[in-house]
Enzyme design. Structure first.
Site, PDB file in Angstrom:
ATOM      1  N   ASP A 171       8.702  11.451   7.570  1.00  0.00           N
ATOM      2  CA  ASP A 171       8.346  10.528   5.949  1.00  0.00           C
ATOM      3  C   ASP A 171       8.063  11.122   5.041  1.00  0.00           C
ATOM      4  O   ASP A 171       8.377  13.075   5.770  1.00  0.00           O
ATOM      5  CB  ASP A 171       6.856  10.313   6.225  1.00  0.00           C
ATOM      6  CG  ASP A 171       6.194   8.747   7.503  1.00  0.00           C
ATOM      7  OD1 ASP A 171       7.897   8.874   7.759  1.00  0.00           O
ATOM      8  OD2 ASP A 171       5.813   8.408   7.754  1.00  0.00           O
ATOM      9  N   TYR A 205       2.958  15.983  17.330  1.00  0.00           N
ATOM     10  CA  TYR A 205       3.167  15.547  15.459  1.00  0.00           C
ATOM     11  C   TYR A 205       1.106  16.594  15.452  1.00  0.00           C
ATOM     12  O   TYR A 205       0.278  16.726  16.472  1.00  0.00           O
ATOM     13  CB  TYR A 205       2.565  13.784  15.141  1.00  0.00           C
ATOM     14  CG  TYR A 205       3.248  12.912  15.105  1.00  0.00           C
ATOM     15  CD1 TYR A 205       3.985  13.112  14.109  1.00  0.00           C
ATOM     16  CD2 TYR A 205       3.540  12.914  16.374  1.00  0.00           C
ATOM     17  CE1 TYR A 205       5.273  12.270  14.206  1.00  0.00           C
ATOM     18  CE2 TYR A 205       5.128  11.959  16.391  1.00  0.00           C
ATOM     19  CZ  TYR A 205       5.883  11.535  15.540  1.00  0.00           C
ATOM     20  OH  TYR A 205       7.289  10.912  15.290  1.00  0.00           O
ATOM     21  N   TYR A 211       4.671   4.998  18.080  1.00  0.00           N
ATOM     22  CA  TYR A 211       4.388   4.678  16.205  1.00  0.00           C
ATOM     23  C   TYR A 211       2.561   6.025  16.736  1.00  0.00           C
ATOM     24  O   TYR A 211       2.003   4.590  16.712  1.00  0.00           O
ATOM     25  CB  TYR A 211       4.446   3.418  15.846  1.00  0.00           C
ATOM     26  CG  TYR A 211       5.502   2.772  16.411  1.00  0.00           C
ATOM     27  CD1 TYR A 211       5.877   2.812  15.072  1.00  0.00           C
ATOM     28  CD2 TYR A 211       6.463   1.646  16.297  1.00  0.00           C
ATOM     29  CE1 TYR A 211       7.568   2.262  14.359  1.00  0.00           C
ATOM     30  CE2 TYR A 211       7.378   0.772  16.304  1.00  0.00           C
ATOM     31  CZ  TYR A 211       7.472   1.481  15.246  1.00  0.00           C
ATOM     32  OH  TYR A 211       9.090   0.990  14.796  1.00  0.00           O
TER      33      TYR A 211
END
Ligand SMILES: [Zn+2]
Ligand SMILES: [Zn+2]
Length: 425
Positions: free
Chosen positions: A238, A304, A376
């Site tokens: 992002d 992440y 996700y």
């Protein structure tokens, strides 16, 4: 008929050059040029018949093209002066009339239509050999650096210089930097609004001043002295996420480079100086064109790091138990609400390879999640109102939200991105 009888029949059709005569028998006696085959046959027939020996001045088949191998090679070499290349390939556009002559000769002699070798093949090889002598480069029938096309009807050499590629991994150390140029939505990237500079982008045409691409590709473009550079990333984070630690694979493609053999260590230092701490690159290497598809298509897992905020206080034991549940879990996810307007609504199944985390206080935690490509992770934390199952919020029975998300690793699921066969060094 014997070779000599065929050669005699060929010479009876009209004036023929040695190459066009010898080309009829190109599959005999490996190691000879067609011109040598033709010359030897002409000499042999003159001796056998005790005729005066005569070279042919003209040729009704190639109309003199076989006398121009050197000329074509010089044209080709001068067309790429200033371009560095180590491999090339030659193609020839032969006018239909000349191709017909080849066929007519074979018909008149009584040979198969494809006997020996075609004029096109002879030109490709003979001119190709001479280009190698002039330039020191080598023929490559796969994907050469330079492709020459000889156009016999216009006397021109068309040159196509293939792109050069640099592979590496990047880190993005500041937020709000997109990976590639992001055209302004207000003015569609024109920078103009009713004839005035667009307010949305101050007339730049871009929604963000900088991108990973703009902070790296211009340096590579300059080093390779090309026409244009394009950035290809292995997925993208992002705009507001950082890309940290081992970074994300990318390829920069430089179109029509004049220089290919760049020092990648020096290039790395130059890119990093130019990007000024906002972006860093490492492990730069020259790559093959196949590396573009590889970074775009290879299935990759991602790791992440994220900051998480809870709606209510969370007990340390409950937190640990929830992480243990998620670690190695198979997760069912309906398309998140935040992307449902642009993606079809469907349920996907993804693996969570690993989860670790620390409770910072009873309302905040830091997590590291290693998951299959396409997982996700924001929804794995929040549950997205029950659309992801299991989730951290669901297991705790407490609302949870990701407040900062960074990518720390991108790795091929089954094999590394940087395999030797995709690299040039
Ligand atoms: Zn000829
Ligand atoms: Zn604009």
């Amino acid at each position: 008929m014997s070779v000599l009888e065929d050669a005699r029949a060929a010479l009876a059709t009209g004036p023929l050059c040695d190459s066009c005569l010898g080309r009829l028998f190109a599959d005999r006696s490996f190691g000879l040029a067609n011109a040598e085959r033709g010359h030897a046959l002409r000499v042999t027939l003159a001796l056998a018949d005790d005729d005066p020996f005569e070279e042919s001045e003209d040729c009704w088949v190639c109309e003199g093209e076989c006398d121009r191998f050197d000329w074509w090679a010089e044209q080709a070499a001068s067309a790429v002066r200033g371009y560095e290349f180590d491999t090339y390939q030659v193609g020839t556009k032969v006018p239909p009339l000349l191709e017909e002559n080849d066929a007519l000769l074979r018909e008149d002699v009584g040979l198969d239509a494809d006997a020996g070798e075609a004029l096109k093949t002879e030109l490709n090889r003979e001119v190709g050999k001479r280009i190698g002598d002039l330039t020191g480069a080598e023929v490559d029938f796969g994907r050469p650096a330079v492709q020459f096309t000889l156009d016999l009807s216009t006397d021109e050499v068309e040159v196509h210089v293939n792109s050069a590629f640099v592979y590496g991994r990047y880190r993005k150390l500041e937020r709000d930097i997109p990976q590639t140029k992001w055209p302004c939505n207000d003015c569609n990237g024109t920078g103009l609004w009713q004839g005035e500079p667009c307010d949305g982008c101050d007339g730049t045409g871009y929604r963000y001043d900088e991108s990973v691409e703009q902070l790296s590709a211009p340096v590579v473009l300059e080093a390779m002295d090309g026409e244009e550079a394009v950035f290809h990333g292995a997925g993208r984070e992002d705009v507001d996420a950082l890309m940290l630690e081992s970074g994300r694979p990318f390829v920069i493609e430089v179109m029509e480079p004049r220089t290919r053999d760049v020092d990648t260590e020096q290039l790395e230092a130059e890119v990093n100086a130019f990007a000024d701490g906002k972006v860093e690159v490492e492990g730069l290497e020259l790559a093959t064109h196949e590396m573009v598809e590889r970074v775009k298509e290879l299935d990759a897992s991602k790791t992440y790091r994220m900051d998480v905020e809870f709606e209510e206080a969370v007990e340390a034991d409950d937190f640990e138990a929830a992480l243990a549940e998620l670690d190695g879990a198979t997760v069912k996810q309906e398309t998140p609400q935040r992307v449902a307007h642009r993606r079809a609504d469907l349920t996907r199944t993804r693996s969570v390879y690993g989860v670790t985390g620390d409770l910072i206080d009873d309302r905040h935690a830091e997590l590291r999640i290693h998951g299959e490509g396409g997982l996700y992770v924001k929804e794995l934390v929040s549950s997205d109102e029950g659309r992801t199952e299991p989730s951290l919020a669901g297991l705790l029975g407490v609302g949870a939200e990701v407040t900062a998300l960074d990518v720390v690793d991108v790795q091929g699921e089954d094999e590394p991105f940087a395999k030797d066969e995709y690299l040039k060094e």
